[in-house]
Structure formats: structure tokens, C-alpha cells
Design an enzyme around this catalytic site. Structure first.
Site, PDB file in Angstrom:
ATOM      1  N   TYR A 264       0.908  -1.152  -0.053  1.00 46.74           N
ATOM      2  CA  TYR A 264      -0.024  -0.137   0.195  1.00 46.74           C
ATOM      3  C   TYR A 264       0.935   1.101  -0.109  1.00 46.74           C
ATOM      4  O   TYR A 264       1.500   1.330   1.026  1.00 46.74           O
ATOM      5  CB  TYR A 264      -0.975  -0.042   1.374  1.00 46.74           C
ATOM      6  CG  TYR A 264      -1.934  -1.128   1.446  1.00 46.74           C
ATOM      7  CD1 TYR A 264      -2.244  -1.941   0.038  1.00 46.74           C
ATOM      8  CD2 TYR A 264      -2.303  -1.787   2.498  1.00 46.74           C
ATOM      9  CE1 TYR A 264      -3.345  -2.935   0.212  1.00 46.74           C
ATOM     10  CE2 TYR A 264      -2.941  -2.702   2.486  1.00 46.74           C
ATOM     11  CZ  TYR A 264      -3.543  -3.424   1.471  1.00 46.74           C
ATOM     12  OH  TYR A 264      -4.338  -4.514   1.852  1.00 46.74           O
TER      13      TYR A 264
ATOM     14  N   HIS B 269      -0.155 -12.232   1.217  1.00 45.78           N
ATOM     15  CA  HIS B 269      -1.090 -10.930   0.373  1.00 45.78           C
ATOM     16  C   HIS B 269      -1.289 -11.665  -0.986  1.00 45.78           C
ATOM     17  O   HIS B 269      -0.321 -11.950  -1.934  1.00 45.78           O
ATOM     18  CB  HIS B 269      -0.193  -9.788   0.264  1.00 45.78           C
ATOM     19  CG  HIS B 269      -1.102  -8.619  -0.055  1.00 45.78           C
ATOM     20  ND1 HIS B 269      -0.692  -7.228   0.077  1.00 45.78           N
ATOM     21  CD2 HIS B 269      -2.333  -8.374  -0.367  1.00 45.78           C
ATOM     22  CE1 HIS B 269      -1.783  -6.575  -0.397  1.00 45.78           C
ATOM     23  NE2 HIS B 269      -2.552  -7.050  -0.544  1.00 45.78           N
TER      24      HIS B 269
END
Length: 310
Positions: free
Chosen positions: A57, A121
Site C-alpha cells: 500500500y 498477500h
């Protein structure tokens, strides 16, 4: 709303958790770091206790900003989750060596000694066999030395998450876009996850922007038919003096079988508004009509990652 148990972890989580992806800016637009830090503090002050982030992110910026926000907060006031495996739009590395380096780097940015949850992830972009035999055992070793407490897997395709939830050591599944007004396919996997006592974290209550009054970003993967139908439902809700975003957040957080839903923002007022919505009664008549409008595209989804993982 009462706190809920996150599977076999024994962790108690508020029905809303803070998704910190927007703290990194990027596709979410420019952020004011002061506002972003205040957002974290506001969320904690209002009862949220789990914060989810990733080095992906903002290309590590979200972790850096979150680390600054948490440095003045007692460690026992929050649960923290971060991820390994994804580091850019097309940058994935699930090898054991990268797992080790990634965790050390994240802990440094977050200014903590350990995370409560360490997720693999976007597993659909990897080789599930490698994740089973190399990635997950590497995380288990880190748990053994106190760098993390519990292990999770994240992604979009429920097929991949179902497969990995059966691997010894996996405690939590984080999935997005599968428990919202337009897509409730997560319900089909709940019995399987519950049988294994897997904790469930829901994300994408707004279906990555489909269930808002805002213009969709160019990268949104939804088919045109889904976009149009969600837009019509949003227009109808607005004409009734309400908001489809409000209804979507209420809907996604009120199922007791789904312990918590991630809500992301970099602005305190938005987090305050979301939590206010959660505490308000759900308008059942409005919900019924919106569900009718969304029925033509109900549970339509799209593939992400490798084709064999969908």
C-alpha cells in the site's frame, strides 16, 4: 456493537476494523499525513482495535505513516496485521528469504516488535503449492520466534482461499468483494471456514467503489453491466435521501458470522461517519428495494490472478 471472536485466534475484534491502505495515497489520491495520523487515533478512540496494512500500500508509505501514528499509542490498545508477498502492481515474491526480509522491514516501518496477524498477500497471484510448502512454513517459523502471533491468507478468489485454509498453521482468511450488497458469495464458504475454526476478515464492503456515489476509478475491474446496475441502485438510494455507501457498510457489518469488516479512510470525519452508520438501525425497506435493483447482477464477480486459482 459487541466485539466478536476471530476464529481460533482468541482475539476479540470490533465489527469494523481500519483498513490502512488509503494511508499510502497512490490510487486513493494524495493524502495529508497529519489527517492520516489523526484518522488512526480517531479510529482507536472510537473503539476500533484492529488495523490492517501491507508494504504494497503506497509502496511502503502506508506502513510508514501508520508507524508514525502508532508510536505514541500503547501497544496493548491495538491489534496489527500486515502482509508479505506483494510489493507492487506486478511484483510478487513468496519465497522464504523474502518473507524473512519483508517482515523485518515492516516491523521497522511500523515501529513495533511484532504483529498480531501476518498475512500472505493476494495468494491468487502465486503458486499455491509454493505458498503451502515454502511461504506458510516460513511464517510459522517467524511466529515461533515472536515476530507474529497468527497467520492469515488474503485474496479475492474463494477457491484459492478455501484450499489454503486447510493448510496447517493458517488461522485467518481475509477476502474482499465477497460480502457486500451486490456479492454475498462468501456465505457459501462460511461453513467450511467455520468447521476449521478459521477467523474471517471481510473487506470491500463498498465493492471497491461500486457502492458509492463517486465516479469509479479507471482501474476498476467490474463488468459494464455490474457498474450500471450498482450506479442505478446508488441513484435510487440517494433519491430517497439516503446513501448506498451507508447501507453497504451497515449490511456488511451486521452479520455475526463475519467477525469484522475493513473500512478504509485517511480522514477522521469519514471514519467517524462510518462508525456512526454502523450503530444506526438498518433501514430494512431501503435494503429490500436496493437488493431488488441489484438482483440482475447478484454474485457476479471477476477473475484475478492466475487462472488456475479462480
Amino acid at each position: 456493537m459487541e466485539f466478536r471472536s476471530l476464529g481460533r485466534t482468541g482475539l476479540s475484534v470490533y465489527p469494523v476494523s481500519l483498513g490502512a491502505s488509503s494511508l499510502g495515497g497512490g490510487v486513493f489520491g494524495q493524502i495529508d499525513e497529519y489527517d492520516a495520523i489523526r484518522t488512526v487515533h480517531t479510529a482507536l478512540d472510537l473503539g476500533i482495535n484492529l488495523i490492517d496494512v501491507s508494504p504494497f500500500y503506497g509502496l511502503t508509505r502506508a506502513e510508514q505513516v501508520l508507524g508514525k501514528a502508532l508510536r505514541s499509542v500503547s501497544r496493548d490498545r491495538f491489534l496489527l496485521s500486515t502482509k508479505i508477498g506483494r510489493y507492487g502492481d506486478q511484483e510478487f515474491d513468496f519465497t522464504a528469504g523474502r518473507v524473512q526480509r519483508s517482515v523485518e522491514e515492516s516491523l521497522h516501518r511500523l515501529r513495533v516488535d511484532y504483529v498480531d496477524l501476518l498475512h500472505v498477500h493476494d495468494v491468487e497471484y502465486g503458486d499455491l503449492k509454493q505458498i503451502k510448502v515454502e511461504t506458510i512454513p516460513s511464517i510459522c517459523k517467524l511466529i515461533g520466534v515472536g515476530k507474529a502471533r497468527f497467520l492469515g491468507v488474503t485474496g479475492n478468489p474463494l477457491k484459492a482461499l478455501r484450499a489454503l485454509s486447510a493448510v496447517p498453521g493458517v488461522d485467518v482468511v481475509l477476502t474482499y468483494n465477497h460480502y457486500s450488497l451486490n456479492d454475498t458469495t462468501l456465505l457459501s464458504a462460511l461453513p467450511e471456514f467455520q468447521k476449521r475454526n478459521i477467523g474471517i476478515i471481510n473487506a470491500g464492503a463498498l465493492s471497491q467503489g461500486l457502492l458509492t456515489d463517486q465516479e469509479l476509478p479507471s482501474w476498476h475491474p467490474a463488468p459494464v453491466t455490474v457498474r450500471k446496475c450498482c450506479s442505478a441502485a446508488a441513484d435510487w438510494a440517494r433519491a430517497q435521501g439516503s446513501s448506498i455507501a451507508k447501507l453497504a457498510i451497515q449490511f456488511s457489518t451486521q452479520n455475526p458470522d463475519i467477525p469484522t469488516t475493513l473500512i478504509g479512510s485517511a480522514y477522521p470525519v469519514q471514519i467517524m461517519r462510518s462508525l456512526q452508520w454502523v450503530e444506526e438501525p438498518l433501514d430494512r425497506d431501503l435494503l429490500k428495494e436496493v437488493e431488488r435493483l441489484l438482483a440482475p447482477i447478484k454474485d457476479q464477480t471477476w477473475a484475478t490472478g492466475r487462472s488456475e486459482n479462480n
